[in-house]
Scaffold this motif. Sequence first.
Motif, PDB file in Angstrom:
ATOM      1  N   TRP A  67       0.842  -1.202   0.000  1.00 31.32           N
ATOM      2  CA  TRP A  67       0.000   0.000   0.000  1.00 31.32           C
ATOM      3  C   TRP A  67       0.875   1.250   0.000  1.00 31.32           C
ATOM      4  N   GLN A  68       1.928   1.231   0.794  1.00 26.15           N
ATOM      5  CA  GLN A  68       2.852   2.368   0.849  1.00 26.15           C
ATOM      6  C   GLN A  68       3.512   2.603  -0.497  1.00 26.15           C
ATOM      7  N   GLN A  69       3.885   1.533  -1.179  1.00 26.40           N
ATOM      8  CA  GLN A  69       4.516   1.667  -2.481  1.00 26.40           C
ATOM      9  C   GLN A  69       3.576   2.304  -3.497  1.00 26.40           C
ATOM     10  N   LEU A  70       2.289   2.006  -3.397  1.00 24.69           N
ATOM     11  CA  LEU A  70       1.319   2.504  -4.364  1.00 24.69           C
ATOM     12  C   LEU A  70       0.760   3.877  -3.996  1.00 24.69           C
ATOM     13  N   PHE A  71       0.578   4.143  -2.706  1.00 24.96           N
ATOM     14  CA  PHE A  71      -0.031   5.389  -2.271  1.00 24.96           C
ATOM     15  C   PHE A  71       0.967   6.401  -1.709  1.00 24.96           C
ATOM     16  N   GLY A  72       2.196   5.962  -1.445  1.00 31.01           N
ATOM     17  CA  GLY A  72       3.191   6.868  -0.880  1.00 31.01           C
ATOM     18  C   GLY A  72       3.286   6.787   0.621  1.00 31.01           C
ATOM     19  N   THR A  73       2.184   6.438   1.287  1.00 35.17           N
ATOM     20  CA  THR A  73       2.127   6.281   2.738  1.00 35.17           C
ATOM     21  C   THR A  73       1.302   5.049   3.057  1.00 35.17           C
ATOM     22  N   GLY A  74       1.765   4.253   4.003  1.00 37.34           N
ATOM     23  CA  GLY A  74       1.049   3.049   4.359  1.00 37.34           C
ATOM     24  C   GLY A  74      -0.195   3.336   5.173  1.00 37.34           C
ATOM     25  N   LEU A  75      -1.091   2.356   5.245  1.00 34.61           N
ATOM     26  CA  LEU A  75      -2.236   2.477   6.145  1.00 34.61           C
ATOM     27  C   LEU A  75      -1.748   2.645   7.579  1.00 34.61           C
ATOM     28  N   VAL A  76      -0.639   1.979   7.900  1.00 31.77           N
ATOM     29  CA  VAL A  76       0.130   2.277   9.111  1.00 31.77           C
ATOM     30  C   VAL A  76       1.305   3.124   8.662  1.00 31.77           C
ATOM     31  N   ARG A  77       1.325   4.381   9.071  1.00 34.00           N
ATOM     32  CA  ARG A  77       2.335   5.301   8.562  1.00 34.00           C
ATOM     33  C   ARG A  77       3.751   4.844   8.927  1.00 34.00           C
ATOM     34  N   THR A  78       3.900   4.277  10.125  1.00 37.60           N
ATOM     35  CA  THR A  78       5.209   3.801  10.578  1.00 37.60           C
ATOM     36  C   THR A  78       5.421   2.382  10.066  1.00 37.60           C
ATOM     37  N   ALA A  79       5.771   2.273   8.793  1.00 37.67           N
ATOM     38  CA  ALA A  79       5.866   0.959   8.162  1.00 37.67           C
ATOM     39  C   ALA A  79       6.923   0.069   8.797  1.00 37.67           C
ATOM     40  N   ALA A  80       7.913   0.664   9.431  1.00 38.68           N
ATOM     41  CA  ALA A  80       8.986  -0.116  10.048  1.00 38.68           C
ATOM     42  C   ALA A  80       8.678  -0.478  11.494  1.00 38.68           C
ATOM     43  N   ASP A  81       7.543  -0.040  12.014  1.00 34.02           N
ATOM     44  CA  ASP A  81       7.242  -0.264  13.423  1.00 34.02           C
ATOM     45  C   ASP A  81       5.761  -0.524  13.607  1.00 34.02           C
ATOM     46  N   PHE A  82       5.407  -1.805  13.791  1.00 29.89           N
ATOM     47  CA  PHE A  82       4.030  -2.191  14.096  1.00 29.89           C
ATOM     48  C   PHE A  82       3.851  -2.442  15.591  1.00 29.89           C
ATOM     49  N   GLY A  83       4.809  -2.010  16.390  1.00 30.34           N
ATOM     50  CA  GLY A  83       4.761  -2.258  17.817  1.00 30.34           C
ATOM     51  C   GLY A  83       4.092  -1.135  18.577  1.00 30.34           C
ATOM     52  N   THR A  84       4.352  -1.086  19.876  1.00 39.52           N
ATOM     53  CA  THR A  84       3.689  -0.112  20.753  1.00 39.52           C
ATOM     54  C   THR A  84       4.126   1.317  20.465  1.00 39.52           C
ATOM     55  N   GLN A  85       5.296   1.482  19.837  1.00 40.86           N
ATOM     56  CA  GLN A  85       5.766   2.831  19.509  1.00 40.86           C
ATOM     57  C   GLN A  85       5.302   3.283  18.127  1.00 40.86           C
ATOM     58  N   GLY A  86       4.665   2.385  17.368  1.00 41.77           N
ATOM     59  CA  GLY A  86       4.210   2.731  16.032  1.00 41.77           C
ATOM     60  C   GLY A  86       2.878   3.446  16.040  1.00 41.77           C
ATOM     61  N   GLU A  87       2.479   3.897  14.849  1.00 39.97           N
ATOM     62  CA  GLU A  87       1.216   4.618  14.703  1.00 39.97           C
ATOM     63  C   GLU A  87       0.092   3.637  14.386  1.00 39.97           C
ATOM     64  N   LEU A  88      -1.090   3.922  14.898  1.00 39.24           N
ATOM     65  CA  LEU A  88      -2.233   3.069  14.604  1.00 39.24           C
ATOM     66  C   LEU A  88      -2.625   3.200  13.138  1.00 39.24           C
ATOM     67  N   PRO A  89      -3.202   2.138  12.548  1.00 32.68           N
ATOM     68  CA  PRO A  89      -3.624   2.224  11.144  1.00 32.68           C
ATOM     69  C   PRO A  89      -4.751   3.229  10.962  1.00 32.68           C
ATOM     70  N   SER A  90      -4.731   3.932   9.827  1.00 28.49           N
ATOM     71  CA  SER A  90      -5.800   4.890   9.540  1.00 28.49           C
ATOM     72  C   SER A  90      -7.102   4.168   9.230  1.00 28.49           C
ATOM     73  N   HIS A  91      -7.011   2.972   8.664  1.00 25.61           N
ATOM     74  CA  HIS A  91      -8.184   2.175   8.296  1.00 25.61           C
ATOM     75  C   HIS A  91      -7.937   0.730   8.731  1.00 25.61           C
ATOM     76  N   PRO A  92      -8.116   0.428  10.019  1.00 27.52           N
ATOM     77  CA  PRO A  92      -7.780  -0.913  10.518  1.00 27.52           C
ATOM     78  C   PRO A  92      -8.581  -2.034   9.867  1.00 27.52           C
ATOM     79  N   GLU A  93      -9.858  -1.799   9.602  1.00 31.55           N
ATOM     80  CA  GLU A  93     -10.663  -2.851   8.981  1.00 31.55           C
ATOM     81  C   GLU A  93     -10.173  -3.154   7.563  1.00 31.55           C
ATOM     82  N   LEU A  94      -9.791  -2.105   6.839  1.00 30.93           N
ATOM     83  CA  LEU A  94      -9.270  -2.301   5.484  1.00 30.93           C
ATOM     84  C   LEU A  94      -7.958  -3.073   5.518  1.00 30.93           C
TER      85      LEU A  94
END
Length: 336
Positions: free
Chosen positions: A50-77
């Motif tokens: 998604w990041q490659q196609l849109f420029g930004t991932g649904l989770v902006r912090t693509a390198a960090d899905f942990g507690t320090q990362g950002e929540l997804p903008s569209h979790p259901e998607l």
Amino acid sequence: RGGERGPRGGPAGSPPLKPAGPRATRLDLANWLVAPENPLTARVAVNRIWQQLFGTGLVRTAADFGTQGELPSHPELLDWLAHEYRSTGWDTKTLVKRIVMSAAFRRDSKHDAKDPDNRLLARGPRIRLDAEQLRDNALYASGLMNHTVGGRGVNPYQPPNIWEPVGYGDSNTRYYLQDHGAALYRRSLYTFIKRTAPHPFLSNFDAPNREQVCAVRDRTNTPLQALQLMNDVQHFEAARAMAERALAEGGRTDVDRVEWLWRTVQSRTPDAEELKLVIASLAKQRDIFKKDAAAAKKVVHSGESTPKGAVPDDEVAAWTMIANLLLNLDETINRN
């Protein structure tokens, strides 16, 4: 060292690692990564695409899905795409097709001040192509691209004296030995990367040097990038080859050929004002090169590919400048 030894297994809260034998192996880890009960791998992979196609991932912090990362903008998607990706046997082609054919991707890319980062997906993506895509786009449009799959890395055009200052005396990469022939036009995927002296075209357009993992590339905008796209031998040679294609395949009139170039580069036809400006520019270039045969010859013989020679040099040179103009338009180097 000196502390309590932790148990073997996956992170707490994740599905348990189930080794086939008394001790876990790398195969057990691989099976755990893609296990149906482990959602993390599919989510991370989908987010990167998604990041490659849109420029930004649904989770902006693509390198960090942990507690320090950002929540997804569209979790259901994100969850749905991850489920579909795994359900189709990790078919990346199907996933990419699904995203690019979506209403979100196909929307107008006009900027919205209320949502500058497009986190609401109210508009289509407008991002500059990555370094490899810029070069490959020019090669493909020109007809020069070598589509061979697999094989060794290649050394395309590069300015002199880049490897030599950082090369060790006994290194087999002390000197840059440029390839010739079809190897010059292979996809950028196959460009040999020397980590201490990466290829300047790729570096100039923010490709990582591979010294460390890079989950998100920067996108800069510098005058050097414009100079490179206009004057680099690989890009300028592609413009000349594309000009020869237009003269051979684009029709019999100037208007037909300009429209052919526009469709080839931007997948649309020019409007009346664009067509008028380019036709006027073509007339100026013809006048310049008719008066300067040496300059026309220099343009036509840029790069190592052999010109077709079916049209006089001054005409090819004039059309080369038009092709170069179209390859440098914002609409060409940016995904709209």
